[in-house]
Design an enzyme around this catalytic site. Structure first.
Site, PDB file in Angstrom:
ATOM      1  N   CYS A 139       0.269   3.270   3.472  1.00 34.33           N
ATOM      2  CA  CYS A 139       0.752   2.836   4.795  1.00 34.33           C
ATOM      3  C   CYS A 139       1.797   1.733   4.743  1.00 34.33           C
ATOM      4  O   CYS A 139       2.390   1.395   5.776  1.00 34.33           O
ATOM      5  CB  CYS A 139      -0.435   2.375   5.642  1.00 34.33           C
TER       6      CYS A 139
ATOM      7  N   CYS B 229       0.833  -1.194   0.000  1.00 40.90           N
ATOM      8  CA  CYS B 229       0.000   0.000   0.000  1.00 40.90           C
ATOM      9  C   CYS B 229       0.876   1.255   0.000  1.00 40.90           C
ATOM     10  O   CYS B 229       1.735   1.411   0.868  1.00 40.90           O
ATOM     11  CB  CYS B 229      -0.900  -0.003   1.234  1.00 40.90           C
TER      12      CYS B 229
ATOM     13  N   ASP C 127      21.279   0.448 -15.898  1.00 41.98           N
ATOM     14  CA  ASP C 127      21.071  -0.738 -15.068  1.00 41.98           C
ATOM     15  C   ASP C 127      20.179  -1.715 -15.825  1.00 41.98           C
ATOM     16  O   ASP C 127      19.036  -1.413 -16.142  1.00 41.98           O
ATOM     17  CB  ASP C 127      20.412  -0.307 -13.754  1.00 41.98           C
TER      18      ASP C 127
ATOM     19  N   CYS D 234      -6.310  -2.049   0.670  1.00 47.07           N
ATOM     20  CA  CYS D 234      -5.360  -2.313   1.748  1.00 47.07           C
ATOM     21  C   CYS D 234      -6.149  -2.755   2.970  1.00 47.07           C
ATOM     22  O   CYS D 234      -7.025  -2.022   3.448  1.00 47.07           O
ATOM     23  CB  CYS D 234      -4.540  -1.064   2.070  1.00 47.07           C
TER      24      CYS D 234
ATOM     25  N   CYS E 277      -5.153  -0.082   6.227  1.00 45.45           N
ATOM     26  CA  CYS E 277      -5.565   1.325   6.379  1.00 45.45           C
ATOM     27  C   CYS E 277      -6.860   1.656   5.646  1.00 45.45           C
ATOM     28  O   CYS E 277      -7.389   2.764   5.787  1.00 45.45           O
ATOM     29  CB  CYS E 277      -4.456   2.272   5.920  1.00 45.45           C
TER      30      CYS E 277
END
EC number: 6.3.5.13
Length: 412
Positions: free
Chosen positions: A204, A201, A338, A217, A220
């Site tokens: 949170c 999430c 990368d 979620c 939360c």
């Protein structure tokens, strides 16, 4: 609606002239369109130029990890039903390239602008957009760009209190969290095939639950908003529940999702869905993407895939074996240096296809394919790879600079 353009200041006129001269020199030297260097020169002479050339336009900003160039093109086609459009159609999506594009739009009514994810808040502050389209966020160029959660936070802070209409993908939790700081959001159910960057999430840090097409979620309560627009098969559903057929020559589910978002943006400017979607049919390729080119007596389809989410969508466009596939990967500045993202791509989906590997990082890719248990051969260059394939259709998938290299070789 935007008003008539006010005359540029003397300083702005000088900056625009100098920028165009620099761009012309760059083109003459064979170094591309010159839009970026032209914009850099112009902004050096007048740092406020972007705001000045955008002042008279109704601006739409489009930002995402994947699909922003195509969506920008689709929105531009739709809005041309109402008036003239200026756009950075070739994808120069940082402030310098955007400034160059808008400097050429003195007679336009709309500015439809693709914006690099890192620069969205900065550009939005300068051009005061009427609408902002947010499509998705996923890992890309991690050596240059921020981690996805950090990018979402930058968007959230930059959009807080924005007067623009935000047209946002309800199926991407990172996009929803970023857009939720804005008071005026239109949610579009555009889908999300790649979910590996949105399992936690953003509000949170809790574990995201994903029953069916929903998400929330459990810790939360942050959850998927109710969309007012939706992609449903080959149709777009509008806020009134009407279904409008998608009329595209561009392939794949991802482009249907781009069309759904584009229709929602166009509606915010008074273009009906039917008109918008019909106009999108005119788009056959975007900066070479999806073009089919005859080369060495083969038909080569050019496909761009820059990151794991993009490769996943691109694999869905390829027919079942035995169609041969050329894969090309570079790791230059514009790609990100990368290449660890190669390990996040499920190359087993290409099993059964004859595969040729080229590009600056062909050995990195070869190791990845070896581990995936996929048969392949490494070729020295694009010409050798095409010759190694039997006559007929070839699917060529490349990341950004490798795609440009391939276009130059095959004459596209």
């Amino acid at each position: 609606m935007a008003g008539n353009p006010e005359p540029l200041s003397a300083r702005a006129k000088l900056a625009v002239t100098a920028g165009r001269a620099a761009a012309a020199v760059s083109r003459a030297a064979g170094r591309g369109s010159g839009s970026v260097i032209g914009g850099k020169v112009a902004l050096r002479l007048d740092p406020d130029l972007l705001a000045e050339v955008a002042h008279h336009l109704d601006i739409v900003l489009v930002s995402a990890t994947n699909g922003k160039t195509t969506t920008t093109r689709l929105i531009a086609e739709a809005l041309r039903a109402n008036g003239g459009v200026v756009s950075n159609a070739l994808g120069a999506n940082m402030p310098a390239g955007i400034t160059s594009a808008l400097a050429g739009g003195s007679e336009a009514q709309y500015g439809v602008i693709e914006v690099d994810e890192k620069y969205l808040a900065t550009v939005a502050r300068d051009v005061t957009p009427k609408a902002i389209a947010l499509l998705n966020l996923s890992r890309d160029q991690l050596d240059r760009a921020a981690e996805t959660r950090m990018l979402a936070e930058r968007w959230r802070e930059g959009l807080s209190g924005s007067k623009a209409v935000i047209i946002a993908n309800a199926d991407d939790p990172l996009v929803v969290w970023a857009a939720s700081s804005s008071p005026n959001v239109v949610w579009v159910a555009a889908g999300q095939e790649w979910k590996d960057d949105a399992w936690s999430c953003p509000a949170c840090g809790g574990v995201m639950q994903r029953p069916g097409d929903d998400w929330f979620c459990g810790e939360c309560g942050f959850r998927r908003p109710t969309p007012s627009w939706a992609l449903s098969g080959d149709e777009v559903l509008d806020p009134h529940g009407s279904a409008w057929p998608i009329k595209l020559q561009l392939p794949g589910r991802a482009n249907k999702a781009n069309a759904a978002t584009s229709a929602a943006v166009a509606a915010a400017f008074g273009v009906p869905p039917q008109t918008a979607l019909e106009r999108m049919h005119a788009v056959t390729a975007v900066a070479g993407r999806y073009d089919v080119v005859t080369f060495q007596e083969r038909e080569v389809r050019l496909l761009l895939a820059k990151n794991p989410a993009g490769w996943l969508e691109t694999f869905s466009l390829i027919d079942a074996p035995p169609a041969p596939v050329i894969l090309s990967v570079n790791a230059r500045g514009a790609d990100g240096t990368d290449t660890s993202w190669l390990w996040d791509v499920d190359y087993s989906k290409l099993a059964g296809h004859p595969i040729c590997v080229i590009g600056d990082r062909k050995l990195d890719l070869a190791v990845r394919l070896e581990v995936a248990g996929v048969d392949f051969q490494v070729c020295d260059n694009a010409v050798a790879a095409v010759r190694a394939c039997p006559p007929g259709r070839i699917e060529a998938i490349a990341n950004y600079t490798a795609f440009q290299d391939l276009r130059r070789v095959v004459g596209n």
